[in-house]
Design a protein around this motif. Sequence first.
Motif, PDB file in Angstrom:
ATOM      1  N   HIS A  25       0.562  -8.398  -0.940  1.00  0.00           N
ATOM      2  CA  HIS A  25      -0.650  -9.214  -1.023  1.00  0.00           C
ATOM      3  C   HIS A  25      -1.683  -8.577  -1.940  1.00  0.00           C
ATOM      4  CE1 HIS A  25       0.362 -11.189   3.102  1.00  0.00           C
ATOM      5  NE2 HIS A  25       0.975 -11.782   2.099  1.00  0.00           N
ATOM      6  N   ILE A  26      -1.771  -7.257  -1.910  1.00  0.00           N
ATOM      7  CA  ILE A  26      -2.725  -6.574  -2.793  1.00  0.00           C
ATOM      8  C   ILE A  26      -2.256  -6.649  -4.246  1.00  0.00           C
ATOM      9  CG2 ILE A  26      -3.663  -4.306  -3.411  1.00  0.00           C
ATOM     10  CD1 ILE A  26      -3.811  -3.730  -0.378  1.00  0.00           C
ATOM     11  N   ILE A  27      -0.984  -6.357  -4.492  1.00  0.00           N
ATOM     12  CA  ILE A  27      -0.456  -6.452  -5.862  1.00  0.00           C
ATOM     13  C   ILE A  27      -0.577  -7.877  -6.385  1.00  0.00           C
ATOM     14  CG2 ILE A  27       1.646  -6.298  -7.265  1.00  0.00           C
ATOM     15  CD1 ILE A  27       2.499  -3.928  -5.523  1.00  0.00           C
ATOM     16  N   GLY A  28      -0.374  -8.855  -5.501  1.00  0.00           N
ATOM     17  CA  GLY A  28      -0.432 -10.255  -5.904  1.00  0.00           C
ATOM     18  C   GLY A  28      -1.827 -10.841  -5.954  1.00  0.00           C
ATOM     19  N   ALA A  29      -2.855  -9.997  -5.775  1.00  0.00           N
ATOM     20  CA  ALA A  29      -4.257 -10.435  -5.822  1.00  0.00           C
ATOM     21  C   ALA A  29      -4.561 -11.479  -4.749  1.00  0.00           C
ATOM     22  CB  ALA A  29      -4.627 -10.962  -7.210  1.00  0.00           C
ATOM     23  N   LEU A  30      -3.822 -11.409  -3.639  1.00  0.00           N
ATOM     24  CA  LEU A  30      -4.092 -12.260  -2.483  1.00  0.00           C
ATOM     25  C   LEU A  30      -5.008 -11.567  -1.480  1.00  0.00           C
ATOM     26  CD1 LEU A  30      -0.433 -13.502  -1.944  1.00  0.00           C
ATOM     27  CD2 LEU A  30      -2.327 -14.914  -2.758  1.00  0.00           C
ATOM     28  N   ASP A  31      -5.152 -10.258  -1.643  1.00  0.00           N
ATOM     29  CA  ASP A  31      -6.001  -9.466  -0.765  1.00  0.00           C
ATOM     30  C   ASP A  31      -6.510  -8.276  -1.569  1.00  0.00           C
ATOM     31  OD1 ASP A  31      -7.325  -8.603   1.477  1.00  0.00           O
ATOM     32  OD2 ASP A  31      -5.540  -8.420   2.737  1.00  0.00           O
ATOM     33  N   THR A  32      -7.501  -7.570  -1.046  1.00  0.00           N
ATOM     34  CA  THR A  32      -8.059  -6.408  -1.726  1.00  0.00           C
ATOM     35  C   THR A  32      -8.039  -5.206  -0.784  1.00  0.00           C
ATOM     36  OG1 THR A  32     -10.279  -7.101  -1.043  1.00  0.00           O
ATOM     37  CG2 THR A  32      -9.552  -7.745  -3.254  1.00  0.00           C
TER      38      THR A  32
END
Length: 224
Positions: free
Chosen positions: A49-56
């Motif tokens: 999710h972080i790599i996919g810019a879905l989360d930070t």
Amino acid sequence: MISLENVNKIYQLGDNQIKVLQDVNLRIKKGEFVAITGPSGSGKSTIMHIIGALDTPTSGRYLLDGQDVSSFSDDELADIRRDKIGFVFQSFNLLSRSTVLRNVMLPLIYNEVSLDKRLIMAEAALRAAGLSEDRWNHLSNQLSGGQMQRVAIARALVNNPAIILADEPTGNLDSKTGQIVLETFRRLNKENGHTIILITHEIEVARQADRIIYIKDGQIVDSL
């Protein structure tokens, strides 16, 4: 291309803090085919999710092509997802009553690409994903599981992203069909140069990648 630097992710549940990622450091080069694997609850989906810019991250930095994505606004994160990342999910996430072509063209509609160009780009993506032309005008609910996953791969490819994130892409497929899908990812990596990041809890699936990253209890414990 991708760099996670001392990344931590903490979720606040009432008075309790859940530490999902702890001081994660990870680098993925352009054109790599990498698998991230670990047991359920290990944190691999949060990394995705972080790599996919879905989360930070809660703390630490995520650099993508030298840009610090960690501090991006929601609109900037949406631009990253649109322009640089294609997603493939276990459940396909197709519109069941829409044709294969319309499913693949959908991201281009949101990007206001003209109809003629949408059609050309969708057909090119379907060829790259290896779905035979006689299936293109079928409804997605008329396809086999393997065919639906190829449509999902084509949809992920249609904007020509640099990165393809595949979350348990063989989870709903039998072993033979799953192998065909994995071979499609390998071909896209070798022939088209896409960076492929495969998230899986199955070690046999992870071994299809060129590098395996093992995660346990929110920490990377090995990288081969």
